[in-house]
Design a protein around this motif. Structure first.
Motif, PDB file in Angstrom:
ATOM      1  N   TRP A  96       0.831  -1.199   0.000  1.00 14.82           N
ATOM      2  CA  TRP A  96       0.000   0.000   0.000  1.00 14.82           C
ATOM      3  C   TRP A  96       0.870   1.254   0.000  1.00 14.82           C
ATOM      4  N   GLN A  97       1.885   1.262   0.828  1.00 14.34           N
ATOM      5  CA  GLN A  97       2.780   2.418   0.863  1.00 14.34           C
ATOM      6  C   GLN A  97       3.469   2.630  -0.480  1.00 14.34           C
ATOM      7  N   ARG A  98       3.930   1.526  -1.098  1.00 18.99           N
ATOM      8  CA  ARG A  98       4.593   1.650  -2.390  1.00 18.99           C
ATOM      9  C   ARG A  98       3.623   2.154  -3.467  1.00 18.99           C
ATOM     10  N   ALA A  99       2.373   1.688  -3.403  1.00 18.35           N
ATOM     11  CA  ALA A  99       1.377   2.154  -4.371  1.00 18.35           C
ATOM     12  C   ALA A  99       1.134   3.657  -4.228  1.00 18.35           C
ATOM     13  N   LEU A 100       1.013   4.108  -2.988  1.00 15.99           N
ATOM     14  CA  LEU A 100       0.816   5.536  -2.745  1.00 15.99           C
ATOM     15  C   LEU A 100       2.028   6.332  -3.210  1.00 15.99           C
ATOM     16  N   GLN A 101       3.216   5.836  -2.907  1.00 13.08           N
ATOM     17  CA  GLN A 101       4.437   6.522  -3.306  1.00 13.08           C
ATOM     18  C   GLN A 101       4.575   6.581  -4.829  1.00 13.08           C
ATOM     19  N   ARG A 102       4.266   5.481  -5.514  1.00 19.20           N
ATOM     20  CA  ARG A 102       4.408   5.468  -6.966  1.00 19.20           C
ATOM     21  C   ARG A 102       3.399   6.403  -7.634  1.00 19.20           C
ATOM     22  N   THR A 103       2.186   6.434  -7.117  1.00 19.03           N
ATOM     23  CA  THR A 103       1.185   7.329  -7.689  1.00 19.03           C
ATOM     24  C   THR A 103       1.613   8.781  -7.547  1.00 19.03           C
ATOM     25  N   LEU A 104       2.033   9.163  -6.346  1.00 20.21           N
ATOM     26  CA  LEU A 104       2.484  10.536  -6.124  1.00 20.21           C
ATOM     27  C   LEU A 104       3.711  10.857  -6.967  1.00 20.21           C
ATOM     28  N   GLY A 105       4.691   9.945  -6.976  1.00 16.47           N
ATOM     29  CA  GLY A 105       5.917  10.191  -7.726  1.00 16.47           C
ATOM     30  C   GLY A 105       5.678  10.294  -9.218  1.00 16.47           C
ATOM     31  N   ASN A 106       4.811   9.437  -9.772  1.00 10.46           N
ATOM     32  CA  ASN A 106       4.526   9.500 -11.202  1.00 10.46           C
ATOM     33  C   ASN A 106       3.791  10.778 -11.585  1.00 10.46           C
ATOM     34  N   LEU A 107       2.883  11.217 -10.731  1.00  8.46           N
ATOM     35  CA  LEU A 107       2.184  12.469 -11.016  1.00  8.46           C
ATOM     36  C   LEU A 107       3.162  13.643 -11.071  1.00  8.46           C
ATOM     37  N   LEU A 108       4.033  13.741 -10.067  1.00  7.80           N
ATOM     38  CA  LEU A 108       5.029  14.809 -10.065  1.00  7.80           C
ATOM     39  C   LEU A 108       6.028  14.624 -11.199  1.00  7.80           C
ATOM     40  N   GLY A 109       6.352  13.366 -11.522  1.00  5.75           N
ATOM     41  CA  GLY A 109       7.270  13.107 -12.621  1.00  5.75           C
ATOM     42  C   GLY A 109       6.710  13.542 -13.962  1.00  5.75           C
ATOM     43  N   LEU A 110       5.404  13.364 -14.158  1.00  6.09           N
ATOM     44  CA  LEU A 110       4.780  13.828 -15.404  1.00  6.09           C
ATOM     45  C   LEU A 110       4.814  15.343 -15.494  1.00  6.09           C
ATOM     46  N   LEU A 111       4.656  16.008 -14.365  1.00  6.88           N
ATOM     47  CA  LEU A 111       4.791  17.474 -14.364  1.00  6.88           C
ATOM     48  C   LEU A 111       6.222  17.877 -14.715  1.00  6.88           C
ATOM     49  N   LEU A 112       7.192  17.157 -14.180  1.00  4.27           N
ATOM     50  CA  LEU A 112       8.589  17.444 -14.504  1.00  4.27           C
ATOM     51  C   LEU A 112       8.862  17.187 -15.979  1.00  4.27           C
TER      52      LEU A 112
END
Length: 587
Positions: free
Chosen positions: A388-404
């Motif tokens: 669950w933690q990894r899923a939350l982290q990946r979702t947040l990281g991918n969203l910010l990564g797409l902005l980058l």
């Protein structure tokens, strides 16, 4: 009786201190990627970047191992990567059904997960292998092209092997010095924690004792991998062993002496606390010397410790050896994969979750179903809470990564060299951030993955961004659903096995403790082996408890038995360490 456990949020996004050697895999990967990328650019064949990247990314592995062990481990990683790529490319050239390719990619992802967990390869684990292989399943391919593409991956893998082995020419003892320094720092932390309590037992002391036992156990396992073929290497390893024995002595010297003085007058108690603080400062200073590469300090040991390290008890004198009866190497890996292994439900989770995520991605019309497969594979950890933690982290990281990625689009239009430079910068940023938290590393992983897609076949940026986001959401949602449905009931069974092993090791330890002090070399050897077995069993018990405690739907854990076993185990461990440390160590 079963109970559901809550899933945390705040701790999943909290930043940690970076790992002390994060720069080593980061720089190794940048060098291993840069050389083939620039070569392909000069040849005008950047469409082959995926294949060279497969081998180059192997440079991320095995940086915690001594160079003698790294030689073998990296070779296996490279061969595993090339074999996975070969399977993927062959399937891509022969199978036309996208749904069937998703199944094949998911099965390979499950194999990667189970094998990496069984071998305990360490970060980055299975995710790099799965990312490359899953991508290759969906690359248009002809059978005649497969040998060339595999040769490119193998060549880049050989380069990565050379890059990772190159530091041995400058600091041949670097990895083992670092792991011993970590043990010294953990022991110093334990001394300061217990000294600060004045003999009490607050919540922090058991955690500090476990952290020290785990760090010392890991350091011994690392030193056992260091060969002693020459007198110089034998002397260097002996010096590290003496430092590690001194760190190990903190498990016996702390607590016992301070508790013994707890009821005494204030002045003797303050003296013992001051001595513990001085020893902590000494251990911390030695750790700094190890990390800086300076000459090893001279360390005084007890007679029993010196006899054990000298190998006097063995027929062939030599360095300290691991305790007998514990499988190592290939036998240990096969034992972890035996029927009934707790790794098998994790493999089932990965296979089912990746298949369903890939099919769901196809159903919504996304053109890159392998992203959903990789997302599902990446979130599966040892238990539901960590997943669950990894899923939350990946979702947040991918969203910010797409902005980058969107912000970097103008730079990408400057040409291929700019794209190569951005990919290398993202790789460096990934390793810098991922040890602090997975989501921070994912911010850089996302644009790097999209850049690799751009090298092969350019796609409109809006399409890439939309596909990546949809695949992330689909992969996370389906992956978590499978994680919840496929529960790992064997996690609690592992605790029972670990408790039995701790009880057996405790019985041997207490039997040796009642026989009196170690007066002969054979006594020192037996006590040392009993200490090693008990420390390893305690570490395995704590790992089993943490894994089982993270399952959201699990029968109640035997918490009283666990606490009692750990208390008795650490008491016996401290007794064994004190027996080898007597008389008190000199500075």
């Amino acid at each position: 009786m079963v109970r559901a456990r809550p899933l945390p949020v705040r701790s999943a996004v909290r930043l940690r201190r970076p790992v002390d050697i994060w720069h080593k895999p980061a720089l190794s990967a940048v060098v291993a990627l840069a050389i083939p990328d620039l070569t392909l650019w000069a040849l005008g064949r950047l469409d082959l970047v995926l294949y060279t990247s497969a081998g180059a990314m192997c440079a991320l592995y095995a940086h915690g191992l001594p160079y003698a062990a790294r030689v073998r481990t990296l070779a296996w990683v490279v061969l595993g990567m090339v074999a996975s790529l070969g399977v993927a490319l062959t399937a891509a050239s022969l199978i036309t059904s996208t749904a069937l390719l998703v199944v094949c990619a998911s099965l390979v992802a499950a194999v990667h997960k189970v094998v990496c967990e069984a071998t305990r390869i360490g970060p980055p684990g299975n995710i790099i292998l799965t990312f490359i292989a899953a991508s290759a399943f969906f690359v248009p391919q002809h059978p005649g092209q497969v040998p060339l593409h595999m040769a490119l991956a193998l060549g880049a893998g050989v380069l990565a092997w050379l890059v990772c082995m190159a530091p041995a020419l400058i600091r041949p003892q670097g990895p083992e010095r670092i792991v011993v320094a970590r043990a010294l720092e953990a022991a110093a932390g334990l001394l300061r924690t217990e000294a600060g309590t004045g003999g009490g037992q607050p919540a922090g002391v058991p955690h500090a004792r476990h952290a020290t036992a785990a760090a010392v156990n890991a350091a011994w396992n690392t030193l056992f991998l260091v060969p002693v073929r020459t007198p110089a290497r034998a002397a260097a390893r002996a010096g590290l062993e003496r430092l590690l024995v001194r760190a190990e002595s903190a498990l016996g010297d702390t607590g016992h002496a301070i508790e013994a003085s707890a009821g005494a007058e204030a002045e003797p108690r303050n003296t013992r606390i001051a001595e513990a603080g001085a020893e902590a400062d000494r251990l911390g200073g030695w750790a700094c010397e190890l990390r800086s590469g300076r000459q090893l300090p001279e360390v005084a040991l007890s007679a029993a410790q010196a006899e054990e390290l000298a190998g006097v008890a063995a027929e062939e004198p030599g360095p300290r050896r691991p305790a007998p009866g514990h499988p190592r190497g290939v036998r240990a890996v096969l034992a972890r994969l035996a029927p009934g292994s707790p790794l098998l439900p994790i493999g089932a989770r990965v296979a089912a979750g990746c298949v369903l995520a890939g099919w769901a991605s196809m159903a919504v019309g996304v053109g890159h179903p392998y992203w959903a497969v990789v997302t599902a594979a990446s979130i599966y950890q040892a238990n539901t809470t960590l997943s669950w933690q990894r899923a939350l982290q990946r979702t947040l990281g991918n969203l910010l990564g797409l902005l980058l990625y969107s912000a970097l689009l103008p730079l990408m239009h400057l040409g291929p060299l700019a794209m190569i430079a951005l990919a290398l910068a993202c790789q460096l940023g990934t390793e810098a951030g991922i040890t602090r938290n997975y989501w921070l590393g994912s911010v850089c992983v996302t644009p790097m993955a999209l850049l690799l897609t751009e090298f092969g076949s350019p796609v409109p940026a809006t399409t890439l961004i939309a596909d990546r986001w949809i695949d992330t959401v689909v992969g996370v949602a389906v992956g978590l659903a499978c994680c919840v449905l496929v529960t790992n009931r064997r996690a609690a069974d592992r605790i029972e096995v670990a408790l039995e092993r701790v009880a057996a090791a405790e019985a041997v330890a207490f039997g040796l403790l009642v026989t009196g002090p170690a007066t002969r070399a054979d006594d020192a050897r037996d006590i040392g082996w009993a200490r090693d077995r008990l420390a390893g069993c305690l570490v395995e018990l704590r790992e089993a408890v943490e894994v089982a405690a993270g399952e959201w739907w699990q029968r109640a854990l035997p918490e009283e038995r666990i606490a009692h076993a750990e208390q008795r185990g650490h008491r016996a461990l401290a007794g064994l360490v004190r027996r080898l440390s007597a008389p008190a160590l000199a500075a």
